[in-house]
Write an enzyme that holds these catalytic residues in place. Structure first.
Site, PDB file in Angstrom:
ATOM      1  N   HIS A  21       0.861  -1.330  -0.109  1.00 40.54           N
ATOM      2  CA  HIS A  21       0.022   0.010  -0.006  1.00 40.54           C
ATOM      3  C   HIS A  21       0.879   1.258   0.192  1.00 40.54           C
ATOM      4  CE1 HIS A  21       0.513   0.782   4.298  1.00 40.54           C
ATOM      5  NE2 HIS A  21       0.017  -0.196   4.729  1.00 40.54           N
ATOM      6  N   HIS A  24       3.879   1.519   2.513  1.00 39.54           N
ATOM      7  CA  HIS A  24       5.085   0.845   1.925  1.00 39.54           C
ATOM      8  C   HIS A  24       5.676   1.504   0.787  1.00 39.54           C
ATOM      9  CE1 HIS A  24       2.151  -2.569   3.604  1.00 39.54           C
ATOM     10  NE2 HIS A  24       2.925  -2.197   4.434  1.00 39.54           N
ATOM     11  N   CYS A 129       1.203 -10.644  20.185  1.00 38.45           N
ATOM     12  CA  CYS A 129       0.247 -10.055  19.187  1.00 38.45           C
ATOM     13  C   CYS A 129       0.629 -10.713  18.039  1.00 38.45           C
ATOM     14  CB  CYS A 129       0.288  -8.806  19.278  1.00 38.45           C
ATOM     15  SG  CYS A 129      -0.856  -7.822  17.754  1.00 38.45           S
ATOM     16  N   CYS A 132       1.452  -7.844  15.180  1.00 42.54           N
ATOM     17  CA  CYS A 132       2.788  -7.325  15.539  1.00 42.54           C
ATOM     18  C   CYS A 132       3.857  -8.207  15.412  1.00 42.54           C
ATOM     19  CB  CYS A 132       2.669  -6.676  16.934  1.00 42.54           C
ATOM     20  SG  CYS A 132       1.721  -5.095  17.398  1.00 42.54           S
ATOM     21  N   CYS A 146      -4.116  -5.312  22.020  1.00 40.28           N
ATOM     22  CA  CYS A 146      -2.985  -4.515  21.399  1.00 40.28           C
ATOM     23  C   CYS A 146      -3.440  -3.329  20.789  1.00 40.28           C
ATOM     24  CB  CYS A 146      -2.570  -5.551  20.076  1.00 40.28           C
ATOM     25  SG  CYS A 146      -1.482  -4.659  18.904  1.00 40.28           S
ATOM     26  N   HIS A 149      -3.571  -2.974  16.681  1.00 37.01           N
ATOM     27  CA  HIS A 149      -4.466  -3.869  15.962  1.00 37.01           C
ATOM     28  C   HIS A 149      -5.683  -4.086  16.768  1.00 37.01           C
ATOM     29  CE1 HIS A 149      -0.353  -4.832  14.385  1.00 37.01           C
ATOM     30  NE2 HIS A 149      -1.082  -4.641  13.195  1.00 37.01           N
ATOM     31  N   LYS A 297      -4.722   5.757  10.878  1.00 38.75           N
ATOM     32  CA  LYS A 297      -3.590   5.023   9.918  1.00 38.75           C
ATOM     33  C   LYS A 297      -4.045   4.275   8.738  1.00 38.75           C
ATOM     34  CE  LYS A 297       0.201   1.754  10.435  1.00 38.75           C
ATOM     35  NZ  LYS A 297       0.653   0.615  10.850  1.00 38.75           N
ATOM     36  N   LYS A 300      -4.070  -2.521   6.423  1.00 38.37           N
ATOM     37  CA  LYS A 300      -4.954  -3.356   5.864  1.00 38.37           C
ATOM     38  C   LYS A 300      -6.038  -3.815   6.868  1.00 38.37           C
ATOM     39  CE  LYS A 300      -4.562  -8.378   5.209  1.00 38.37           C
ATOM     40  NZ  LYS A 300      -5.653  -8.750   4.161  1.00 38.37           N
TER      41      LYS A 300
HETATM   42  N1  MSP Z   1       8.250  -7.011   8.679  1.00 34.48           N
HETATM   43  C1  MSP Z   1       8.386  -6.110   9.407  1.00 34.48           C
HETATM   44  C2  MSP Z   1       9.314  -5.312   9.156  1.00 34.48           C
HETATM   45  C3  MSP Z   1      10.870  -6.288   9.129  1.00 34.48           C
HETATM   46  S1  MSP Z   1      11.984  -5.223   9.076  1.00 34.48           S
HETATM   47  C4  MSP Z   1      13.412  -6.297   9.320  1.00 34.48           C
HETATM   48  C5  MSP Z   1       6.939  -5.165   9.022  1.00 34.48           C
HETATM   49  N2  MSP Z   1       6.411  -5.321   7.838  1.00 34.48           N
HETATM   50  S2  MSP Z   1       5.070  -4.439   7.385  1.00 34.48           S
HETATM   51  O1  MSP Z   1       4.863  -4.837   6.277  1.00 34.48           O
HETATM   52  O2  MSP Z   1       4.064  -4.734   8.651  1.00 34.48           O
HETATM   53  O3  MSP Z   1       5.554  -3.145   7.616  1.00 34.48           O
HETATM   54  C6  MSP Z   1       6.774  -2.438   6.766  1.00 34.48           C
HETATM   55  C7  MSP Z   1       6.673  -0.821   7.047  1.00 34.48           C
HETATM   56  O4  MSP Z   1       5.795  -0.285   6.671  1.00 34.48           O
HETATM   57  C8  MSP Z   1       6.781  -0.633   8.447  1.00 34.48           C
HETATM   58  O5  MSP Z   1       7.962   0.447   8.526  1.00 34.48           O
HETATM   59  C9  MSP Z   1       5.672   0.262   8.791  1.00 34.48           C
HETATM   60  O6  MSP Z   1       6.021   1.167   9.640  1.00 34.48           O
HETATM   61  C10 MSP Z   1       5.359   0.857   7.395  1.00 34.48           C
HETATM   62  N3  MSP Z   1       3.928   1.132   7.439  1.00 34.48           N
HETATM   63  C11 MSP Z   1       2.876   0.236   7.531  1.00 34.48           C
HETATM   64  N4  MSP Z   1       1.813   1.218   7.268  1.00 34.48           N
HETATM   65  C12 MSP Z   1       2.069   2.371   7.166  1.00 34.48           C
HETATM   66  C13 MSP Z   1       1.543   3.590   7.009  1.00 34.48           C
HETATM   67  N5  MSP Z   1      -0.028   3.745   6.921  1.00 34.48           N
HETATM   68  N6  MSP Z   1       2.159   4.668   6.630  1.00 34.48           N
HETATM   69  C14 MSP Z   1       3.616   4.683   6.519  1.00 34.48           C
HETATM   70  N7  MSP Z   1       4.356   3.620   6.746  1.00 34.48           N
HETATM   71  C15 MSP Z   1       3.470   2.369   7.248  1.00 34.48           C
HETATM   72  O7  MSP Z   1       6.950  -4.184  10.236  1.00 34.48           O
END
Ligand code: MSP
Length: 492
Positions: A21, A24, A129, A132, A146, A149, A297, A300
């Protein structure tokens, strides 16, 4: 301080329980901009991204999709990789934690920790969780759930392998103190210090109850805890345990880009792991804020995600890149709306940059005069400031400073009324404006690569210019007006 010859930048590796999304995309975009910038400086750049595949979240998603887990993660990893390619992300490698090279690195890492005497068997009892993939203490919970979530954690009681992380507590605090720019932005530092001072203890690094994951060395009844293996991607992606030369060249990372929710893992647990394995720590960890939609925020689980691929079907990719960088100070939260995106596209990209390029090339075509002069606009170009911002990862401030130059060029045309000039004065003005556009085509490349490339082609100059070429000089342009850079959008 940034190493002058190499630059290693990473994104978090993403869970594959869904497709990417906009949040990311944001992290990955910043890594892309930094990587492109450092390539322009002639440095050897390594930009690593990838997927975090050993998580229970992925197992659940595979079950939901009615697929075998391996088949599911293979398909999803390919979606992530292709998405970044489609979105013009110039990563150098894509690490998947189900790859053999990753397992080799994890085993080498654990071997060093075991030799150090930092791994022991113990009993874990506590909240967990799954969303998380992290332990929670009672004080973390809000109404028994949590806080991120909004789900009740599970109560876990297991015999696990532990990492004696608390041994490194003091060393960590000292390291953070001695390296004031290790954790950025500054505001995040207190959060980490608070965690180390109050909540940092030994960590369970294996799971007895799970089947999916990397088997624990010499104990196949357990798998390695997913965060523990995930953090090691930053090493396995550059050869740790199998390509020593490459690893030595790029480690330590110049910057790990992360979201603010995973700062504890990157600024406390990961450094402690590295200390235990006898490896240097990353030079910087930069935590950005969250993208929200109407203040919530983007996630998903909340069902309000913006799909960057769909967005790029509707708007130029460079406009999305521009918007994401200009809209929020790097480090803070930002609210996404198409309305705000369209506003920036119309007012800044079309009216300021697009118009500038169009006006200069129209003038250059209309008055086919010799182009030479004195570099008057050069004083408006704050190259050193721009570079300083980039060295501090402040892509937002750097782009704002580049934009000041765009505005200065537009002012120059208006104040001089270039369209009325003749002879030497006209020649001088065109020289200044064409040189400015050439320099803009270099400076904008990391941020707006397609647009920068279009400007370069319209100027009729060769590819392969670097940051060293960002000074006024003699240049052989063959300017030729091309298509409009950004069309204004009326409705969205
Ligand atoms: N797999 C772990 C990271 C492991 S790194 C050794 C993880 N994955 S994640 O897919 O859940 O999230 C990845 C990144 O996306 C995180 O840095 C998280 O902060 C970021 N984001 C998820 N949602 C977000 C927003 N809504 N806005 C900006 N970034 C966000 O955590």
């Amino acid at each position: 301080m940034i190493d002058l010859t190499k630059f290693y930048v990473t994104t978090p590796i993403y869970y594959v329980n869904d497709k990417p999304h906009l949040g990311h995309f944001y992290t990955t975009l910043i890594a892309d901009i930094l990587a492109r910038w450092h390539r322009l400086k002639g440095e050897e750049v390594f930009f690593l991204t990838g997927t975090d595949e050993n998580s229970q979240k992925n197992v659940k998603a595979a079950e939901k999709a009615g697929k075998d887990v391996k088949q599911y993660v293979d398909e999803m990893a390919s979606i992530w990789k292709k998405t970044w390619e489609k979105l013009n992300i110039t990563f150098d490698d894509f690490i998947r934690t189900t790859e053999e090279r990753h397992k080799i690195a994890v085993y080498e890492f654990l071997k060093r920790m075991i030799e150090k005497g930092d791994i022991y068997k113990g009993k874990y009892v506590g909240y967990y969780c799954v969303d998380c993939e992290a332990f929670l203490t009672k004080s973390d919970l809000v109404d028994g759930k949590c806080p991120i979530h909004k789900k009740e954690p599970i109560l876990l009681e297991e015999e696990n392998w532990f990492f004696a992380a608390s041994k490194y507590k003091q060393a960590l605090l000292e390291y953070i103190e001695k390296h004031p720019d290790f954790i950025q932005p500054e505001a995040r530092k207190n959060e980490v210090l608070n965690y180390i001072n109050t909540g940092f203890g030994d960590i369970s690094i294996s799971r007895q109850s799970q089947k999916w994951g990397i088997p624990f060395p010499n104990d196949p009844s357990q798998v390695v805890y997913v965060w523990f293996d995930a953090l090691i991607n930053y090493l396995s992606g550059i050869g740790f345990g199998y390509d020593e030369e490459k690893f030595k060249k790029f480690w330590p990372a110049d910057v790990h880009l992360v979201g603010k929710d995973i700062i504890k893992f990157h600024c406390a647990i990961w450094p402690a792991m590295l200390m235990s394995a006898g490896l240097p720590l990353p030079k910087h960890v930069y935590a950005h804020g969250f993208w929200t939609v109407k203040g919530e925020k983007m996630s998903k689980s909340l069902g309000n995600v913006v799909d960057p691929v769909k967005l790029a079907e509707k708007y130029p990719l460079d406009a999305i890149r521009y918007f994401l960088i200009r809209q929020v100070p790097f480090g803070e939260d930002g609210d996404f709306s198409e309305e705000a995106l369209v506003e920036r596209l119309n007012n800044e990209l079309a009216d300021e940059l697009g118009n500038l390029v169009n006006r200069v090339l129209t003038l250059a075509e209309r008055f086919n005069v010799e182009i030479k002069g004195r570099p008057e606009l050069e004083k408006e170009l704050k190259l050193e400031e721009i570079d300083k911002h980039m060295e501090k990862f402040r892509v937002d401030l750097a782009l704002a400073e580049i934009w000041n130059f765009v505005k200065a060029c537009n002012r120059y045309i208006n104040e001089k009324e270039v369209w009325k000039l003749k002879g030497e004065e006209l020649s001088n003005a065109l020289y200044n404006l064409l040189e400015s556009l050439r320099i803009l085509s270099i400076l904008l490349y990391p941020f707006l690569p397609e647009t920068a490339e279009k400007i370069r082609r319209m100027l009729g100059i060769e590819e392969g210019q670097s940051l060293n070429d960002c000074k006024f000089g003699e240049f052989k342009w063959k300017p030729k007006k091309g298509e409009i850079l950004f069309k204004k959008i009326k409705a969205y």
